[in-house]
Design an enzyme around this catalytic site. Sequence first.
Site, PDB file in Angstrom:
ATOM      1  N   HIS A  22       0.777  -1.162  -0.014  1.00  0.00           N
ATOM      2  CA  HIS A  22       0.293   0.148   0.049  1.00  0.00           C
ATOM      3  C   HIS A  22       0.649   1.255  -0.094  1.00  0.00           C
ATOM      4  CE1 HIS A  22      -4.162   1.091  -0.161  1.00  0.00           C
ATOM      5  NE2 HIS A  22      -4.155   1.415   1.060  1.00  0.00           N
ATOM      6  N   PHE A  74      -2.271   9.433   6.981  1.00  0.00           N
ATOM      7  CA  PHE A  74      -2.626   8.208   6.724  1.00  0.00           C
ATOM      8  C   PHE A  74      -3.592   8.301   5.543  1.00  0.00           C
ATOM      9  CE2 PHE A  74      -1.596   7.710  11.257  1.00  0.00           C
ATOM     10  CZ  PHE A  74      -0.657   6.663  11.182  1.00  0.00           C
ATOM     11  N   ASN A  76      -6.238   7.097   4.440  1.00  0.00           N
ATOM     12  CA  ASN A  76      -7.761   7.345   4.214  1.00  0.00           C
ATOM     13  C   ASN A  76      -8.225   8.785   4.308  1.00  0.00           C
ATOM     14  OD1 ASN A  76      -7.970   4.616   4.158  1.00  0.00           O
ATOM     15  ND2 ASN A  76      -9.475   4.333   5.788  1.00  0.00           N
ATOM     16  N   ASP A 101      -0.662   2.567  -5.374  1.00  0.00           N
ATOM     17  CA  ASP A 101      -0.871   1.147  -5.665  1.00  0.00           C
ATOM     18  C   ASP A 101      -2.071   0.793  -6.374  1.00  0.00           C
ATOM     19  OD1 ASP A 101      -1.776   2.027  -2.879  1.00  0.00           O
ATOM     20  OD2 ASP A 101      -2.350  -0.302  -2.852  1.00  0.00           O
ATOM     21  N   ASN A 122      -9.116   3.795  -0.850  1.00  0.00           N
ATOM     22  CA  ASN A 122      -9.551   4.819   0.038  1.00  0.00           C
ATOM     23  C   ASN A 122      -8.957   6.308  -0.046  1.00  0.00           C
ATOM     24  OD1 ASN A 122     -11.675   3.362   1.177  1.00  0.00           O
ATOM     25  ND2 ASN A 122     -10.296   2.407   2.585  1.00  0.00           N
TER      26      ASN A 122
END
Length: 207
Positions: A22, A74, A76, A101, A122
């Site tokens: 990720h 982060f 999200n 990714d 996300n």
Amino acid sequence: MDYKGLLVGLGNPGREYEATRHNMGFAFVSMLIGLAEREDCVDRMNGAKFSCELFRVRLPRLGGHWLAAKPLTFMNSSGCCIQPLLAWHKLTTNHLLVAHDELDIPAGALRFKRGGGNAGHNGLKSITESLGTPNFCRLRMGIGHPPYRGNVLGWVLGHPDTADAAILDAMLPKALDVLFIFAGKGEEAATRTARAASTQTSDTCTG
């Protein structure tokens, strides 16, 4: 200062997420910064107000100054970094390239496009919501699907084995080529370059 573009690599901050699938966006920006450092063509900037690591890059193949960022919000909440970063530097979505990714692309393959859906990513969802539009360019770096259905979270947040890590590492210099082509020749040329690099990857794996 006028910037030609803003490159944002998506990922999660923290040592536990380093080198996970990720975090391919982070790895991509790190490779660009490493190259620029060797050529003394990068300045570290204060990204605290945007919650990111922020750099000014002036490699000749970029054709001018670019900003490069790794959000520290982060995954999200990636949009919470990018929207104010664009606004502060008086840039539009036409200047934005997001590297991330992509599950729906085979590991080691690349795609380049403008706009489209989020495909369950996300980070892209957050950016689209914050900007109010999906109309920005994406450099999509394939990580492939997990071998067992239902293990998507463990796959994207997991560390690839030695063989998969080698495939992903080999993709990064090709992704840099796509960035340079985009900076110099535009979206259509970048799209062709990404697909050509993916064809070479496929031939190598099956040859």
